[in-house]
Scaffold this motif. Structure first.
Motif, short mmCIF file in Angstrom:
data_model
loop_
_atom_site.label_atom_id
_atom_site.label_comp_id
_atom_site.label_asym_id
_atom_site.label_seq_id
_atom_site.Cartn_x
_atom_site.Cartn_y
_atom_site.Cartn_z
N ILE A 1 -17.91 31.98 3.24
CA ILE A 1 -18.93 33.13 3.36
C ILE A 1 -19.08 32.90 5.11
O ILE A 1 -19.39 34.06 5.73
N LEU A 2 -18.61 31.74 5.63
CA LEU A 2 -18.61 32.18 7.15
C LEU A 2 -17.46 32.18 7.20
O LEU A 2 -17.20 32.95 8.59
N ILE B 1 -17.23 27.66 -1.03
CA ILE B 1 -18.72 28.59 -0.87
C ILE B 1 -18.17 28.47 0.88
O ILE B 1 -19.20 29.16 1.22
N SER C 1 -27.60 17.01 -2.95
CA SER C 1 -28.39 18.24 -1.99
C SER C 1 -29.98 17.31 -1.55
O SER C 1 -30.74 18.18 -1.80
N THR D 1 -29.78 23.13 0.48
CA THR D 1 -29.24 23.47 -0.70
C THR D 1 -27.70 23.43 0.15
O THR D 1 -27.68 23.11 1.66
N ASP D 2 -26.23 23.67 -0.12
CA ASP D 2 -25.75 24.24 1.03
C ASP D 2 -25.90 24.58 2.05
O ASP D 2 -25.47 24.44 2.60
N ALA D 3 -26.54 25.82 1.71
CA ALA D 3 -26.47 26.78 2.60
C ALA D 3 -27.69 26.27 4.14
O ALA D 3 -27.85 26.24 5.12
N ASP D 4 -28.25 25.58 3.79
CA ASP D 4 -29.70 24.55 4.61
C ASP D 4 -28.66 23.70 4.76
O ASP D 4 -28.88 23.30 6.31
N LEU E 1 -25.60 24.19 6.06
CA LEU E 1 -24.82 24.24 6.78
C LEU E 1 -25.41 24.89 8.10
O LEU E 1 -25.01 24.76 9.29
N ALA E 2 -26.72 25.41 7.99
CA ALA E 2 -27.14 25.62 8.73
C ALA E 2 -27.76 24.35 9.69
O ALA E 2 -27.85 24.51 10.67
#
Length: 336
Positions: free
Chosen positions: A101-102, A98, A72, A76-79, A81-82
């Motif tokens: 979610i999208l 994970i 990481s 993060t995974d969300a970061d 992914l964006a």
């Protein structure tokens, strides 16, 4: 087993750390990509991706350099992914559960107690089920490499009692990752699923904030969760894979020969990484027993029938759509 030896896997569970960039490679490349993952470089997935990146650099004549950022480092995974959606990074390795979610269809491979074994699973993931998921990712302008990498089947560990039937989970406070697939399944069993960051799981188990958790055995091993758990039920209740996704615009900018090279090398890496996980699946149960965990193998059909009776499968068929659900059932048989 190529550069990662069977002996290394048998001895240590995971592989020795691999340098991120060998011999200072990269600055002279025409094109530089960044690949992010949340797994450490010692994990077979990250290590095999690093090997593939090195081969691509050499076989491309130093035209394309893919720098691997494990643990990481890019967020993060969300970061991440964006970032990959925006084109700030070009590749991302992320759990399908994970990612759901999208892109909800990526949850198809993790439906509780759907798959019986790895052969059935990979027949589906290398076949029309995997194609269904990749099509859904492409609709979000994320192009997956041809083969999914493996995280593995997940098992349940507890401190208080062995898990032999759904009734044993009733009332149990169990840690799960953030995600509706986990919470809905364990609530169907009457448990109390609690989402806790993995970095806090050991202490949560140690202080009895939660009684149990669920993860592949490789994670139980590397996280030393056996130190604060007494029982392990080999339930194989969910499977998780890591999709290696590419930003569509960045991929389309590559010359055709480099696009083909990237897909071929990461497909070969996925095959090797699956072999690594197969070795761990054979060796880790005994290692866990040696560390003091009491292992048992429940009858998974009892759990599947319980989920069917509670409407779990019917709920997820509605969530994921009839077409996608039929593709899943073509491999695993009727669920709902």
């Amino acid at each position: 087993m190529n550069n990662l030896s069977r002996r290394a896997l048998l001895a240590g569970g995971l592989v020795a750390p691999v340098a991120l960039s060998a011999c200072g490679k990269g600055p002279d490349a025409d094109i530089v990509w960044r690949l992010g993952t949340n797994l450490p470089i010692s994990h077979p997935l990250s290590a095999r991706m690093k090997e593939a990146a090195d081969r691509i650099y050499e076989r491309s004549g130093h035209r394309l350099f893919i720098e691997v950022y494990p643990s990481s480092q890019l967020g993060t995974d969300a970061d991440m992914l964006a970032q990959v959606r925006a084109g700030a990074i070009q590749m991302l390795s992320i759990s399908g559960l994970i990612m759901s979610i999208l892109v909800p269809q990526t949850a198809l491979s993790g439906i509780g107690f759907a798959f019986q074994d790895r052969q059935q699973l990979f027949n589906a993931m290398d076949g029309s089920l995997g194609a269904e998921i990749k099509q859904a990712l492409a609709a979000r302008h994320l192009i997956a490499t041809p083969k999914v990498f493996e995280s593995g089947f997940r098992q349940i560990t507890t401190s208080s009692r062995p898990i032999n039937s759904p009734a044993d989970l009733a009332g149990m406070k169990i840690r799960v990752p953030l995600g509706s697939l986990w919470t809905s399944m364990f609530r169907s069993f009457g448990a109390a699923p609690t989402s806790i960051n993995f970095s806090e799981v050991y202490s949560a188990l140690q202080t009895r904030v939660v009684e149990g958790q669920e993860n592949p055995l490789a994670v139980v091993d590397t996280g030393k969760l056996y130190e604060v758990q007494h029982y392990c039920a080999l339930t194989n209740h969910m499977w998780d894979g890591f999709w290696l996704m590419q930003n569509e615009e960045a991929l389309n900018k590559l010359p055709g020969d480099l696009r083909d090279l990237v897909q071929a090398e990461f497909s070969a890496a996925a095959d090797l990484q699956r072999e690594d996980l197969a070795v761990l699946a054979e060796t880790l149960p005994k290692k866990m027993q040696d560390e003091g965990l009491i292992l048992n193998r429940p009858d998974t059909q009892i759990f599947r029938q319980h989920l069917r009776d509670k409407g779990f499968y019917a709920h997820w068929r509605e969530q994921l759509g009839e077409t996608s659900w039929r593709v899943l059932e073509n491999y695993v048989g009727g669920l709902a």
